[in-house]
Each structure stands twice: as structure tokens, then as C-alpha cells.
Design a protein around this motif. Structure first.
Motif, PDB file in Angstrom:
ATOM      1  N   GLN A  81       0.397  -1.005   0.316  1.00 36.58           N
ATOM      2  CA  GLN A  81      -0.030  -0.361   0.339  1.00 36.58           C
ATOM      3  C   GLN A  81       0.844   1.152   0.130  1.00 36.58           C
ATOM      4  O   GLN A  81       0.332   2.303  -0.905  1.00 36.58           O
ATOM      5  N   GLY A 109     -10.586   6.625   4.168  1.00 39.64           N
ATOM      6  CA  GLY A 109     -11.119   5.924   5.216  1.00 39.64           C
ATOM      7  C   GLY A 109     -11.680   5.868   5.673  1.00 39.64           C
ATOM      8  O   GLY A 109     -12.474   7.437   5.537  1.00 39.64           O
ATOM      9  N   ASN A 112     -11.283   5.417  -4.108  1.00 39.13           N
ATOM     10  CA  ASN A 112     -11.379   3.591  -3.449  1.00 39.13           C
ATOM     11  C   ASN A 112     -11.527   4.016  -1.991  1.00 39.13           C
ATOM     12  O   ASN A 112     -10.646   4.770  -1.083  1.00 39.13           O
ATOM     13  N   GLN A 127     -11.458   2.736   1.540  1.00 39.83           N
ATOM     14  CA  GLN A 127     -11.063   1.535   3.092  1.00 39.83           C
ATOM     15  C   GLN A 127     -11.323   1.511   4.428  1.00 39.83           C
ATOM     16  O   GLN A 127     -11.833   2.597   5.028  1.00 39.83           O
ATOM     17  N   ARG A 174     -11.876   0.397   8.176  1.00 38.48           N
ATOM     18  CA  ARG A 174     -11.653   0.284   9.025  1.00 38.48           C
ATOM     19  C   ARG A 174     -11.052   0.956  10.532  1.00 38.48           C
ATOM     20  O   ARG A 174     -12.210   1.721  10.403  1.00 38.48           O
ATOM     21  N   TRP A 200      -3.544   5.310   8.967  1.00 34.99           N
ATOM     22  CA  TRP A 200      -2.728   4.807   7.450  1.00 34.99           C
ATOM     23  C   TRP A 200      -2.659   6.586   6.650  1.00 34.99           C
ATOM     24  O   TRP A 200      -2.365   7.267   5.323  1.00 34.99           O
TER      25      TRP A 200
END
Length: 317
Positions: free
Chosen positions: A84, A100, A127, A129, A131, A139
Motif C-alpha cells: 500500500q 478511509g 477507493n 477502505q 477500518r 494510514w
């Protein structure tokens, strides 16, 4: 001298653990079943560890096997993080925005923000993500993502934070639950009742437990959910009650009921960005789309609260 373990043995071992059978592992790896069995036998021989027992014709990992798997999984997770990071360096100013989002916000909230953004920037690839807050903060700090929607526990001097979606938690009940007769729910009302909780490491769970502890009530967790739709589905199915942000219940009209909870447990989410972001223009556009959705939330919450409070109370708290 012990031989050096090879990657193929590790991959075969990991595949059997994760997919349950040698046959399924063979399909995933694109090899024959005997080849997988041979790799496992060599791994056990070279490590000197008994990794599997055969139970009713199937392989079951031993305690040593599970300990080894946990270490292997941790290493593979580290390798994915390296990949990543490489991808982050390559994409630098490309037309891709990495977002995110907390699992709890992975439903209609992020959909609305992203759709608003894409309507104005149809050439951009997004994109997403999903979490926990701390993962997303890490991140973001290491520039693996560009922007994040997280809980309120992020504390990093290099991350800019903006509160969004602030509202007290509300009590979610199945439509036929006896507590729908009350207009206000208190911890004592929920003492010992089956409870649908978010993960023990989540801020929502910690706030709920604190409110119950102060009231001397017991949280009887029967299910941990890590997404809002999951929690709503199990409440609607009658497994238990829950406390969560009312925004989560959007789309569950006629399937569950919301009631005000006292003492008030305030919770808000934060929109986080890195200072001097490399995708600054795209990040700014996404932030603006998030602010627009956040501005609509009070109206939406009124609509949701009215729709989900339709059960006629036969008594008052």
C-alpha cells in the motif's frame, strides 16, 4: 542444520487454515491436493512442529499451528502495508482519491458523500477502505489514504479534524418490544436485556458501558457488530436492543423503533485530512461534499426519528 522454510510451504499452510480443507486450498493455490499435503508435511518436518490433527477426516490446526498462523498473518499484513505504501508513492497526484471510513459509517453516509463528490468529478476514481479509527489515523498519517471519516478519538498533531454528524445515541428496539411503550429509555430499563453492541474497542461501546456502569446497570452483550447495517438487522430481527447514532437506522423504517436515551450520550464523527495533502484539490472537493451532507443531517435525523418513533406508547417513562 534445519532447512530454510520456503514461501510455497507458508502459502499452503495459510490457505488450509483460511479455507478449511486441503482440497479448497489446492484450488486457491492452483495445485493438486497431493502437492498441498506434501508442502504441509515438509513444513512440519522442517519446523519440528505438529501443526495439524486429523479430526473426522479433516485437518484441524493444533495450538502450535494456530500460533504459527497468527505470526504468519501478522507478517503478511505487514507486507500488504508495504504494498500500500508503494502504491501511495506511485499514485502521488493521480486522479484517485483514497478514502478511509469507519465500519459504522460504511452505509448510506459514505455513499451520499461519495456520490456528491463523483457527480462533480466523474473522472476521479474513489477507493474506499473500511477500518477502525486508529488504523485509519495511522494510514492517513503515512499517506496511505487521503481523507478519513473516523470517531472522535484521533489525536495527531499532523491531522486536521472537523466534527461531523453529531447527535446523542438513541435506543433501538424491535417493533414489538415491550419498551416501545416508553418515550425515554434509561440504563435500568436495559439492565440484563440482550444487547447488540459494537466492538469492545469501539468508542460507542465504551460510552455505552460507561453510562451503564454509572447507573449500576449490566450490559448483556449477545452479539458484537462492526457495521451499522449489521446491528440494525439483528435489532430488527428481535435478537436484542442497541444504542447507536440515529443516522444508522436510515432505511429501517417499519423494522425497528428508536427511543430517546437518558442520560444523554453524545457522539460525533470527525472528518480528518493530512496537512499539505498531495491530492489537495481532490481532498478539498471531497471535504466540501461531506460538509454538504452533514448540513442535511439535522433534517434527515428529524425524518428518521419521526418515522422510527411511530410505535404508539401505552405508558410514559
Amino acid at each position: 542444520m534445519a532447512q530454510t522454510l520456503n514461501l510455497r510451504q507458508i502459502e499452503a499452510f495459510k490457505a488450509v487454515i483460511e479455507h478449511g480443507t486441503v482440497s479448497q486450498a489446492a484450488i486457491v493455490l492452483g495445485v493438486s491436493q497431493p502437492a498441498v499435503s506434501k508442502l504441509l508435511a515438509h513444513l512440519e518436518a522442517e519446523t519440528g512442529l505438529h501443526l495439524f490433527d486429523r479430526v473426522r477426516g479433516k485437518l484441524a490446526a493444533t495450538l502450535h499451528g494456530m500460533r504459527l498462523y497468527e505470526e504468519i498473518d501478522r507478517i503478511f499484513t505487514g507486507l500488504r502495508q508495504v504494498e500500500q505504501a508503494v502504491d501511495s508513492i506511485r499514485r502521488d497526484e493521480q486522479r484517485t482519491l483514497f478514502v478511509g471510513v469507519l465500519p459504522a459509517l460504511s452505509g448510506s453516509s459514505i455513499r451520499r458523500v461519495t456520490m456528491n463528490f463523483l457527480r462533480r468529478h466523474p473522472d476521479v476514481r474513489v477507493n474506499i477502505q473500511t477500518r477502525g479509527s486508529q488504523f485509519l489515523a495511522d494510514w492517513l498519517a503515512t499517506r496511505q489514504i487521503d481523507v478519513a471519516l473516523v470517531g472522535s478519538r484521533v489525536d495527531n498533531p499532523y491531522i486536521d479534524r472537523e466534527p461531523l454528524f453529531q447527535h446523542p445515541l438513541m435506543c433501538a428496539l424491535p417493533v414489538n418490544h415491550e419498551l416501545t411503550r416508553k418515550r425515554v429509555i434509561r440504563p435500568r430499563d436495559l439492565d440484563g436485556l440482550p444487547f447488540i453492541a459494537f466492538g469492545a474497542d469501539s468508542q460507542t461501546h465504551q460510552l455505552v458501558r460507561s453510562a451503564f456502569d454509572k447507573a449500576g446497570a449490566r450490559v448483556n452483550v449477545v452479539l458484537d457488530a462492526n457495521t451499522a447495517p449489521t446491528a440494525c438487522e439483528f435489532v430488527a430481527a428481535g435478537l436484542g436492543v442497541s444504542l447507536f447514532h440515529p443516522l444508522f437506522a436510515d432505511g429501517f423504517q417499519n423494522r425497528l423503533v428508536l427511543r430517546r436515551f437518558e442520560p444523554e450520550v453524545m457522539f460525533h464523527y470527525q472528518l480528518c485530512t493530512m496537512q499539505a495533502s498531495r491530492n489537495a484539490r481532490l481532498v478539498d472537493a471531497f471535504v466540501e461534499a461531506a460538509r454538504e451532507v452533514a448540513a442535511e443531517i439535522p433534517r434527515d435525523l428529524r425524518r428518521i426519528s419521526v418515522a422510527l418513533s411511530q410505535a404508539r406508547p401505552t405508558g410514559r417513562a
